[in-house]
Design an enzyme around this catalytic site. Structure first.
Site, short mmCIF file in Angstrom:
data_model
loop_
_atom_site.label_atom_id
_atom_site.label_comp_id
_atom_site.label_asym_id
_atom_site.label_seq_id
_atom_site.Cartn_x
_atom_site.Cartn_y
_atom_site.Cartn_z
N LYS A 129 4.47 -12.16 -3.96
CA LYS A 129 3.16 -12.20 -4.66
C LYS A 129 2.88 -13.57 -4.83
O LYS A 129 3.48 -14.53 -5.17
CB LYS A 129 3.05 -11.13 -6.00
CG LYS A 129 3.34 -9.63 -5.55
CD LYS A 129 2.06 -9.37 -5.33
CE LYS A 129 1.87 -7.82 -4.94
NZ LYS A 129 1.93 -6.97 -6.14
N ARG A 148 9.33 -2.22 -4.44
CA ARG A 148 8.54 -2.11 -3.10
C ARG A 148 8.68 -3.56 -2.56
O ARG A 148 8.20 -4.70 -2.96
CB ARG A 148 7.38 -1.91 -3.51
CG ARG A 148 6.33 -1.68 -2.36
CD ARG A 148 5.05 -1.28 -2.60
NE ARG A 148 4.01 -1.07 -1.54
CZ ARG A 148 3.19 -2.10 -0.97
NH1 ARG A 148 3.27 -3.27 -1.53
NH2 ARG A 148 2.59 -1.97 -0.12
#
Length: 276
Positions: A221, A256
């Site tokens: 991210k 994830r």
């Protein structure tokens, strides 16, 4: 739900809590922030799913619409056009559950009919009014992710998450989705400032008060660009590992990720220390 999908679903949920579980990401999108275009071809998507399973992924998450910052929404028809060439063969090629990463009930319905076992809804049943019924009727597992349309740095993000999850869980309850098939996701990187993303990760232990497993998706991210200057996606693995270990220490159960082998190694060490 097809018997083979139900068996994979039940195996996945039964494993939660026994060890840290990995959800391997397969994006069949041309524009995802990390790997857009790499797995559009069915053969490439299937190979990536198999590689994740070989690296001990407990579930594969397939998505056909990017949700990166500044993404362009696609229609249900376009999402299905991207998804359908690979989905049935991919599901048949792995011996673990497959989740469908979508906010559209129509896409979820098609995926469940093809053998998907879990719906990963980035709007937690609150964007498409038909989603709760599709999940319930399909006997699917459900990931409820917290999301916001806009960032508001002034709000208490944990209070906002609780209100969001309360609404989503009420929708799930009314539709008849069993509590034991629901997972919560704090939605790192979705409608949150840097400080709120960190607060959400720090607050994972509080979310455990719902009595539900917590999934964390921080892989690669942009948060790591802000924290450690990792502007290149390829340089964000170490940040991902650190964040996942911190989340695991606070009670997160599922992670994830794009890089299953590296995350499996880190979390195996963590689990061994926790069990010692």
């Amino acid at each position: 739900m097809r018997p083979d999908a139900a068996a994979k679903r039940d195996t996945f949920f039964a494993a939660i809590g026994s060890r840290s579980l990995l959800m391997g990401i397969v994006n069949v999108t041309p524009d995802s922030f990390s790997d857009g275009g790499r797995f559009v071809a069915p053969e490439a998507a299937i190979a990536q799913a198999r590689a994740h399973v070989a690296a001990s992924a407990a579930i594969i998450d397939v998505g056909a619409e990017s949700t990166r910052p500044g993404y362009t929404p696609v229609s249900e028809a376009e999402e299905l056009a991207r998804l359908e060439p690979a989905l049935t063969a991919l599901i048949a090629s792995v011996d673990v559950a497959v989740s469908i990463d979508t906010t559209k009930a129509g896409v979820a319905r098609v995926a469940l009919a093809a053998g998907a076992a879990v719906v990963n809804d980035q709007w937690g049943l609150q964007r498409d009014p038909a989603m709760a019924v599709v999940v319930a009727e399909g006997e699917a597992g459900l990931v409820i992710m917290h999301n916001r349309d806009d960032i508001d740095a002034a709000i208490d993000i944990m209070d906002d998450m609780r209100r969001f999850f309360d609404r989503s869980l009420a929708l799930a309850d009314r539709a008849g989705i069993p509590h034991h098939r629901i997972i919560l996701d704090p939605g790192i990187g979705f409608g949150k400032s840097k400080a709120q993303n960190l607060a959400a990760l720090h607050g994972i232990a509080a979310l455990r008060g719902y009595g539900l497993p917590v999934l964390v998706g921080v892989s690669r991210k942009s948060l790591f660009a802000a924290l450690i200057g990792a502007t290149d996606v390829a340089d964000r693995l170490i940040g991902t590992l650190a964040a996942n270990l911190a989340a695991a220490a606070r009670g997160a159960a599922i992670f994830r990720v794009h890089d299953c082998a590296e995350n499996r190694a880190a979390l195996t060490v963590f689990d061994a220390i926790e069990r010692a």
